[in-house]
Design a protein around this motif. Structure first.
Motif, PDB file in Angstrom:
ATOM      1  N   THR A  64       0.842  -1.194   0.000  1.00 40.73           N
ATOM      2  CA  THR A  64       0.000   0.000   0.000  1.00 40.73           C
ATOM      3  C   THR A  64       0.878   1.245   0.000  1.00 40.73           C
ATOM      4  O   THR A  64       1.742   1.401   0.865  1.00 40.73           O
ATOM      5  N   ILE A  65       0.665   2.135  -0.956  1.00 38.13           N
ATOM      6  CA  ILE A  65       1.475   3.334  -1.108  1.00 38.13           C
ATOM      7  C   ILE A  65       1.210   4.296   0.056  1.00 38.13           C
ATOM      8  O   ILE A  65       0.064   4.554   0.427  1.00 38.13           O
ATOM      9  N   SER A  66       2.288   4.840   0.614  1.00 35.32           N
ATOM     10  CA  SER A  66       2.162   5.860   1.649  1.00 35.32           C
ATOM     11  C   SER A  66       2.931   7.107   1.218  1.00 35.32           C
ATOM     12  O   SER A  66       3.591   7.127   0.173  1.00 35.32           O
ATOM     13  N   ARG A  67       2.826   8.163   2.007  1.00 41.03           N
ATOM     14  CA  ARG A  67       3.496   9.422   1.672  1.00 41.03           C
ATOM     15  C   ARG A  67       5.002   9.205   1.505  1.00 41.03           C
ATOM     16  O   ARG A  67       5.634   8.532   2.300  1.00 41.03           O
ATOM     17  N   GLY A  68       5.561   9.811   0.462  1.00 46.58           N
ATOM     18  CA  GLY A  68       6.998   9.741   0.246  1.00 46.58           C
ATOM     19  C   GLY A  68       7.446   8.562  -0.585  1.00 46.58           C
ATOM     20  O   GLY A  68       8.624   8.481  -0.963  1.00 46.58           O
ATOM     21  N   ASP A  69       6.555   7.616  -0.894  1.00 43.65           N
ATOM     22  CA  ASP A  69       6.927   6.459  -1.695  1.00 43.65           C
ATOM     23  C   ASP A  69       7.173   6.844  -3.152  1.00 43.65           C
ATOM     24  O   ASP A  69       6.501   7.725  -3.704  1.00 43.65           O
ATOM     25  N   THR A  70       8.131   6.192  -3.769  1.00 42.82           N
ATOM     26  CA  THR A  70       8.352   6.277  -5.219  1.00 42.82           C
ATOM     27  C   THR A  70       8.479   4.860  -5.756  1.00 42.82           C
ATOM     28  O   THR A  70       8.836   3.931  -5.008  1.00 42.82           O
ATOM     29  N   LEU A  71       8.211   4.682  -7.039  1.00 43.40           N
ATOM     30  CA  LEU A  71       8.321   3.342  -7.625  1.00 43.40           C
ATOM     31  C   LEU A  71       9.748   2.807  -7.510  1.00 43.40           C
ATOM     32  O   LEU A  71       9.953   1.622  -7.232  1.00 43.40           O
ATOM     33  N   SER A  72      10.737   3.687  -7.721  1.00 44.69           N
ATOM     34  CA  SER A  72      12.123   3.218  -7.667  1.00 44.69           C
ATOM     35  C   SER A  72      12.492   2.754  -6.255  1.00 44.69           C
ATOM     36  O   SER A  72      13.174   1.742  -6.085  1.00 44.69           O
ATOM     37  N   ALA A  73      12.027   3.494  -5.230  1.00 44.77           N
ATOM     38  CA  ALA A  73      12.330   3.096  -3.853  1.00 44.77           C
ATOM     39  C   ALA A  73      11.626   1.787  -3.492  1.00 44.77           C
ATOM     40  O   ALA A  73      12.201   0.911  -2.837  1.00 44.77           O
ATOM     41  N   ILE A  74      10.373   1.636  -3.927  1.00 44.60           N
ATOM     42  CA  ILE A  74       9.636   0.396  -3.657  1.00 44.60           C
ATOM     43  C   ILE A  74      10.315  -0.785  -4.338  1.00 44.60           C
ATOM     44  O   ILE A  74      10.479  -1.864  -3.744  1.00 44.60           O
ATOM     45  N   ALA A  75      10.732  -0.579  -5.582  1.00 40.92           N
ATOM     46  CA  ALA A  75      11.401  -1.654  -6.328  1.00 40.92           C
ATOM     47  C   ALA A  75      12.712  -2.051  -5.642  1.00 40.92           C
ATOM     48  O   ALA A  75      13.021  -3.246  -5.511  1.00 40.92           O
ATOM     49  N   ARG A  76      13.460  -1.059  -5.169  1.00 41.06           N
ATOM     50  CA  ARG A  76      14.736  -1.339  -4.521  1.00 41.06           C
ATOM     51  C   ARG A  76      14.530  -2.112  -3.224  1.00 41.06           C
ATOM     52  O   ARG A  76      15.259  -3.063  -2.917  1.00 41.06           O
ATOM     53  N   ARG A  77      13.513  -1.729  -2.434  1.00 40.06           N
ATOM     54  CA  ARG A  77      13.275  -2.414  -1.160  1.00 40.06           C
ATOM     55  C   ARG A  77      12.844  -3.861  -1.367  1.00 40.06           C
ATOM     56  O   ARG A  77      13.124  -4.722  -0.533  1.00 40.06           O
ATOM     57  N   HIS A  78      12.126  -4.125  -2.480  1.00 35.43           N
ATOM     58  CA  HIS A  78      11.635  -5.486  -2.712  1.00 35.43           C
ATOM     59  C   HIS A  78      12.515  -6.274  -3.685  1.00 35.43           C
ATOM     60  O   HIS A  78      12.171  -7.397  -4.075  1.00 35.43           O
ATOM     61  N   ASN A  79      13.647  -5.651  -4.083  1.00 31.69           N
ATOM     62  CA  ASN A  79      14.614  -6.339  -4.946  1.00 31.69           C
ATOM     63  C   ASN A  79      13.999  -6.784  -6.272  1.00 31.69           C
ATOM     64  O   ASN A  79      14.235  -7.897  -6.750  1.00 31.69           O
ATOM     65  N   VAL A  80      13.197  -5.918  -6.847  1.00 32.92           N
ATOM     66  CA  VAL A  80      12.629  -6.162  -8.176  1.00 32.92           C
ATOM     67  C   VAL A  80      12.849  -4.899  -9.002  1.00 32.92           C
ATOM     68  O   VAL A  80      13.227  -3.846  -8.489  1.00 32.92           O
ATOM     69  N   SER A  81      12.589  -4.980 -10.304  1.00 33.40           N
ATOM     70  CA  SER A  81      12.778  -3.814 -11.163  1.00 33.40           C
ATOM     71  C   SER A  81      11.509  -2.970 -11.223  1.00 33.40           C
ATOM     72  O   SER A  81      10.391  -3.473 -10.989  1.00 33.40           O
ATOM     73  N   VAL A  82      11.676  -1.689 -11.546  1.00 34.64           N
ATOM     74  CA  VAL A  82      10.527  -0.802 -11.720  1.00 34.64           C
ATOM     75  C   VAL A  82       9.643  -1.309 -12.848  1.00 34.64           C
ATOM     76  O   VAL A  82       8.402  -1.323 -12.749  1.00 34.64           O
ATOM     77  N   ASP A  83      10.271  -1.761 -13.938  1.00 32.23           N
ATOM     78  CA  ASP A  83       9.495  -2.267 -15.083  1.00 32.23           C
ATOM     79  C   ASP A  83       8.653  -3.475 -14.694  1.00 32.23           C
ATOM     80  O   ASP A  83       7.516  -3.635 -15.164  1.00 32.23           O
ATOM     81  N   ALA A  84       9.200  -4.345 -13.804  1.00 31.97           N
ATOM     82  CA  ALA A  84       8.443  -5.530 -13.380  1.00 31.97           C
ATOM     83  C   ALA A  84       7.195  -5.121 -12.594  1.00 31.97           C
ATOM     84  O   ALA A  84       6.118  -5.701 -12.763  1.00 31.97           O
ATOM     85  N   ILE A  85       7.342  -4.100 -11.731  1.00 32.06           N
ATOM     86  CA  ILE A  85       6.181  -3.611 -10.978  1.00 32.06           C
ATOM     87  C   ILE A  85       5.151  -2.993 -11.920  1.00 32.06           C
ATOM     88  O   ILE A  85       3.944  -3.218 -11.773  1.00 32.06           O
ATOM     89  N   ARG A  86       5.636  -2.216 -12.895  1.00 31.85           N
ATOM     90  CA  ARG A  86       4.702  -1.582 -13.834  1.00 31.85           C
ATOM     91  C   ARG A  86       3.946  -2.631 -14.648  1.00 31.85           C
ATOM     92  O   ARG A  86       2.728  -2.529 -14.840  1.00 31.85           O
TER      93      ARG A  86
END
Length: 430
Positions: A387-409
């Motif tokens: 769940t997205i919270s304040r301050g989140d970015t796709l790149s930061a989320i991808a880095r924390r979960h060890n996946v790529s931004v493109d994979a999340i998209r």
């Protein structure tokens, strides 16, 4: 009977009197020009607490004390012929009074501390606000957020009299608010105002809350102003070993130590079995503390330089819980002028709270506790939900979960990098 502070060389002054109200007691601190002798006693009909301080003069005005939410109706003082200062507390309700002296230390003068404890519940019971039971699979993950210091203990003091206790309390309140905005989380403050809570009592409050995680928030200080960076600490192995021994020695008073407050009692276990149970619990708790600490440290690295690249370990008293994973977060060096300027702003405190919260969420959404809303709703199949919270970015989320931004998209059918607070993303397996 006189309670001795030290040998008196000359008359002392009470330079000021300060008052703090906590949920279960009222604390008064007499700031002294030197050591004193004192005695404390109670009188009835009407109820009063009396403090006599030998050979001492009062230089402060007691009429300015804020008594509204305290058991004190009025404070009176008088100087007796023998030089004794007598202070009388007229009471609205009965209390259990205690007093002690603090010797001059680290540039802080001698102090006389008077605690008026409310009759009734213990401190931990009063502050814990125990969470009502929820149906299986629906309980929230409970986070106990402990703002360091408080009351007469300001913590480190930065440029412009920036008090650590105020900075970390504000960050803690922001962290609690942010986590409580997210389904499946319930965050609570260990201290809810400007008062001091003893270190071990903070840990006990978290256990009464049935917390899944204890987070103690601080701002570091060092003698040299160039020291900088954020840190995360977990309990040291040596600290865990010594605490295991202490728990075993006191297990008649700590009968509900293992398994999340009360699920396994030590009271009826022999010494060998009790030792094995506590050791296993401390080991599992420490391993969880190190893992969540790593997630929080990684997230803090998105906004702050890190003092050390790994979770550090020390024997802090607040971290010594046998069954609640516990971390201590140093949000920066308040003694560093640059970091103090950032910590003095609401914007940076919000960012710091967000980074700590994101690290906590990353840990629990990867391995949610059994029986929780998160375990039931956020982990399924080959993906998990975030769940997205304040301050989140796709790149930061991808880095924390060890996946790529493109994979999340791709997983979420996103045409761009735009995300919104409250939006739920599917996180593909790495």
């Amino acid at each position: 009977m006189w309670l001795l502070g030290a040998t008196l060389a000359q008359a002392a002054d009470v330079d000021s009197v300060r008052l703090w109200r906590a949920p279960d007691h009222t604390r008064l601190v007499f700031d002294l020009s030197g050591p004193v002798e004192h005695k404390l006693f109670t009188l009835s009909s009407p109820s009063r607490v009396v403090v006599d301080v030998a050979d001492t003069r009062l230089k402060d005005d007691l009429d300015n004390l804020a008594l509204e939410d305290t058991p004190i109706r009025r404070v009176r003082s008088a100087h007796r012929q023998d030089g004794t200062l007598r202070v009388v507390f007229d009471l609205k309700t009965s209390v259990r009074p205690k007093s002690f002296l603090l010797k001059r230390h680290a540039g802080i003068n001698d102090r006389l501390v008077i605690d008026l404890h409310d009759e009734g519940k213990s401190r931990a019971e009063t502050l814990a606000d125990k969470t009502p039971a929820k149906p299986a699979g629906e309980r929230n993950v409970i986070i106990a957020v402990d703002a360091g210091h408080g009351g007469e203990d300001p913590g480190a003091i930065g440029p412009g009299k920036l008090y650590e206790k105020n900075v970390v309390f504000d960050i803690s309140k922001r962290l609690v608010r942010q986590l409580n905005d997210i389904p499946g989380y319930e965050a609570k403050l260990v201290r809810t105002g400007d008062y001091y809570v003893p270190l071990r009592e903070r840990r006990n409050i978290a256990r009464k809350m049935q917390a899944d995680l204890f987070v103690s928030v601080h701002a570091d200080a060092f003698t040299h102003p160039s020291a900088n960076g954020s840190s995360v600490f977990a309990l040291s192995r040596r600290g865990a070993t010594s605490e295991t021994a202490r728990f075993l020695a006191e297990r008649e008073n700590e009968a509900d130590l293992i398994g999340g407050v009360g699920s396994v009692s030590l009271e009826d276990k022999d010494e060998v079995l009790a030792g094995v149970l506590v050791d296993l619990s401390m080991t599992a708790t420490l391993n969880s503390s190190l893992t969540v600490g790593k997630d929080v440290l990684s997230s803090m690295g998105d906004i702050s330089r890190l003092h050390k690249p790994q979770v550090e370990q020390a024997g802090f008293a607040v971290l010594k819980s046998p069954d609640v994973p516990s971390i201590l977060v140093e949000t920066g060096f308040i003694s560093n002028p640059s970091e103090a300027r950032k910590l003095s702003t609401a914007q940076y405190r919000e960012q710091m709270a967000t980074s700590i919260g994101n690290g906590i969420r990353n840990y629990f959404e990867r391995q949610p506790p059994a029986g929780t809303y998160l375990a039931r709703h956020q982990g399924s199949g080959d993906s998990q939900k975030y769940t997205i919270s304040r301050g989140d970015t796709l790149s930061a989320i991808a880095r924390r979960h060890n996946v790529s931004v493109d994979a999340i998209r791709r997983e979420n059918g996103l045409d761009n990098h735009v995300i919104q607070v409250g939006q739920v993303l599917k996180i593909p397996s790495s």
